[in-house]
Design an enzyme around this catalytic site. Structure first.
Site, mmCIF file in Angstrom:
data_model
loop_
_atom_site.group_PDB
_atom_site.id
_atom_site.type_symbol
_atom_site.label_atom_id
_atom_site.label_comp_id
_atom_site.label_asym_id
_atom_site.label_seq_id
_atom_site.Cartn_x
_atom_site.Cartn_y
_atom_site.Cartn_z
ATOM 1 N N ASP A 13 33.020 45.602 33.801
ATOM 2 C CA ASP A 13 33.159 45.635 32.336
ATOM 3 C C ASP A 13 32.357 46.773 31.703
ATOM 4 O O ASP A 13 31.901 46.653 30.567
ATOM 5 C CB ASP A 13 32.729 44.296 31.705
ATOM 6 N N GLY A 40 40.150 43.693 34.103
ATOM 7 C CA GLY A 40 40.849 43.768 32.826
ATOM 8 C C GLY A 40 40.400 45.009 32.089
ATOM 9 O O GLY A 40 39.213 45.237 31.932
ATOM 10 N N HIS A 41 41.347 45.842 31.724
ATOM 11 C CA HIS A 41 41.011 47.067 30.998
ATOM 12 C C HIS A 41 41.559 46.984 29.585
ATOM 13 O O HIS A 41 42.717 46.646 29.391
ATOM 14 C CB HIS A 41 41.660 48.278 31.660
HETATM 15 P P1 IMP Z 1 36.456 36.854 41.603
HETATM 16 O O1 IMP Z 1 36.575 38.340 41.727
HETATM 17 O O2 IMP Z 1 37.471 36.245 40.677
HETATM 18 O O3 IMP Z 1 36.424 36.182 42.953
HETATM 19 O O4 IMP Z 1 35.030 36.516 40.916
HETATM 20 C C1 IMP Z 1 33.793 36.777 41.585
HETATM 21 C C2 IMP Z 1 32.757 37.259 40.587
HETATM 22 O O5 IMP Z 1 33.098 38.552 40.112
HETATM 23 C C3 IMP Z 1 32.601 36.388 39.338
HETATM 24 O O6 IMP Z 1 31.259 36.412 38.907
HETATM 25 C C4 IMP Z 1 33.461 37.110 38.313
HETATM 26 O O7 IMP Z 1 33.057 36.826 36.988
HETATM 27 C C5 IMP Z 1 33.185 38.541 38.686
HETATM 28 N N1 IMP Z 1 34.258 39.468 38.306
HETATM 29 C C6 IMP Z 1 35.441 39.631 38.905
HETATM 30 N N2 IMP Z 1 36.151 40.585 38.293
HETATM 31 C C7 IMP Z 1 35.396 41.053 37.301
HETATM 32 C C8 IMP Z 1 35.585 42.085 36.333
HETATM 33 O O8 IMP Z 1 36.593 42.791 36.284
HETATM 34 N N3 IMP Z 1 34.545 42.264 35.471
HETATM 35 C C9 IMP Z 1 33.409 41.542 35.537
HETATM 36 N N4 IMP Z 1 33.200 40.585 36.417
HETATM 37 C C10 IMP Z 1 34.183 40.341 37.301
#
Ligand code: IMP
Length: 433
Positions: A13, A40-41
């Site tokens: 982010d 997410g962009h």
């Molecule tokens: P997962 O990628 O859904 O398995 O989540 C694992 C961890 O990465 C969690 O703490 C999510 O909140 C974090 N996370 C996954 N994708 C993003 C992102 O695009 N931005 C920020 N945190 C992310």
């Protein structure tokens, strides 16, 4: 000719989407190399907001956009995104959009396992996005995953699914105590997705290497951030892929010598969504102010992001792990009204001072930030278009980041719009052919 990797330096982010969109103007192709729709962009172009989760943000610059083999792709979400962008008059055809035939397909059972497991873990949960990312990467490593090359061949797909589903549904029913989908249900739904996506599926690595051979410029877009990397992040509070720049080679199918520059995206403060240690986190009204002014809500899940001061232990770790050649500082305008700013320059742990990011989350949880105070600029900088016109205190803050990280600032972002950017160095324009 140059090929550039853009990597997040913190916990995701950082505003990569905007910087990728900006740099894409001078690229021939934009490639995503890991993750899935956990990313997410948000981009704002001519006052209009675009949100993408899978398709590289370069699509707005009418560039060739490629989903690399390193991704896990939810076909339903991808189709929705294609339709959403088409509705916004953005052209998406097999000529400008490629899905790697080696990318993995996220299946309904991956999502069920992701959310089911998190529920079972209770307060020990990771705080995943619930999109099935981890379970899909698990299957890739276990060699039971389904790749796009198989997915688009109906008989191959149904045969593979039949075998895999026995084990998945046993686990879902017996261990997670949830209701799994049947083979027939999944086949009926996914056959339709395969038909829609099949024209875009190709050998992405060959396409990328051909572009490079023909002197094309490639922008490799990372998702999440360095400290969510499966190897180098705050394990186990991480995502399931290599988010560091090195992952770009494996996830796009190019050799390391093809990469000329690595730009690290640094939010002017730090945020994190989900669980896990965060030494410079703020629990006071300054944290609440940054959260509100920075509109710090996850673009994928809408969760409030935890906020804190800029952490140089984190940034220096990212410099080291990614081999950063330049920095893009984002959301600098958000700090505008603060009287003074803190930069975390080290951690106090028991009686020692830590400057290198520790591997053990239990140690990190007990680290106390050591701060250096700097005066704020107490001014709205979002209308400034030249570096020279920034307040002296803003320049000093940027200089201090450069000094402490030993990395030059290339780009400064002072608002969500494309034109709210001060570019000091664009490597696509500066590297000789
Ligand atoms: P997962 O990628 O859904 O398995 O989540 C694992 C961890 O990465 C969690 O703490 C999510 O909140 C974090 N996370 C996954 N994708 C993003 C992102 O695009 N931005 C920020 N945190 C992310």
């Amino acid at each position: 000719m140059a090929n550039i990797v853009v990597a997040g330096t913190q916990w995701g982010d950082e505003g990569k989407g905007k910087i990728v969109d900006l740099l894409a103007e001078n690229a021939d192709a934009v490639v995503r190399f890991q993750g899935g729709n956990n990313a997410g962009h948000t981009m704002v172009v001519n006052g209009e907001q675009f949100v993408s989760h899978l398709i590289p943000s370069g699509i707005l610059q009418k560039k060739i956009c490629i989903i690399g083999n390193g991704l896990v792709v939810d076909p339903k979400v991808l189709i929705e995104e294609i339709n959403y962008l088409k509705q916004k008059n953005i052209t998406i055809t097999p000529k400008n959009f490629i899905i790697s035939d080696r990318a993995q397909v996220i299946m309904p059972y991956h999502k069920l396992i992701d959310t089911g497991r998190e529920k079972l873990k209770g307060d020990k949960k990771i705080g995943t996005t619930g999109r099935g990312i981890g379970p899909c990467y698990e299957d890739k490593a276990a060699r039971t995953g389904i790749r796009f090359a198989e997915f688009i061949k109906e008989t191959v797909f149904s045969e593979k699914l039949k075998t895999v589903l026995v084990e998945k549904n046993f686990y879902i029913e017996k261990f997670l105590k949830l209701n799994p989908s049947t083979l027939e249900e999944i086949l009926a739904e996914y056959k339709e997705y395969a038909k829609i996506l099949a024209p875009y599926v190709a050998d992405a690595s060959t396409a990328i290497n051909k572009l490079i051979k023909n002197k094309g410029q490639i922008l490799l877009e990372g998702a999440q951030g360095t400290h969510l990397d499966i190897d180098h992040g705050t394990y186990p509070y991480v995502t399931s892929s290599n988010t560091v720049a090195g992952g770009a080679c494996a996830g796009a199918g190019i050799g390391p010598k093809r990469i000329d520059e690595v730009i690290g995206i640094v939010k002017a403060y730090t945020t994190r969504v989900g669980e896990g240690p965060f030494p410079a986190e703020l629990f006071d009204k300054t944290g609440a102010f940054i959260q509100k002014k920075g509109m710090e809500f996850g673009a994928t899940t809408g969760r409030k992001r935890r906020c804190g001061w800029l952490d140089l232990v984190i940034l220096n770790n990212a410099v080291k792990l990614n081999g950063l050649t330049g920095l893009a500082i984002t959301k600098l305008d958000v700090l505008g009204e603060l009287k003074s700013l803190m930069i975390c320059t080290g951690y106090k742990y028991k009686n020692s001072i830590i400057k290198d990011f520790p591997a053990d989350c239990k140690i990190l949880e007990k680290c106390e930030p050591i701060y250096e105070e700097m005066p704020g600029w107490n001014e709205d900088i979002s209308l400034i278009d030249r570096y020279e016109n920034l307040p002296q205190n803003t320049k000093d803050y940027l200089k201090r980041i450069e000094e402490l990280s030993e990395t030059p600032v290339y780009i400064i972002s002072i608002g969500p719009q494309r034109d709210k950017t001060i570019v000091l160095n664009n490597p696509f324009l500066n590297i000789p052919a």
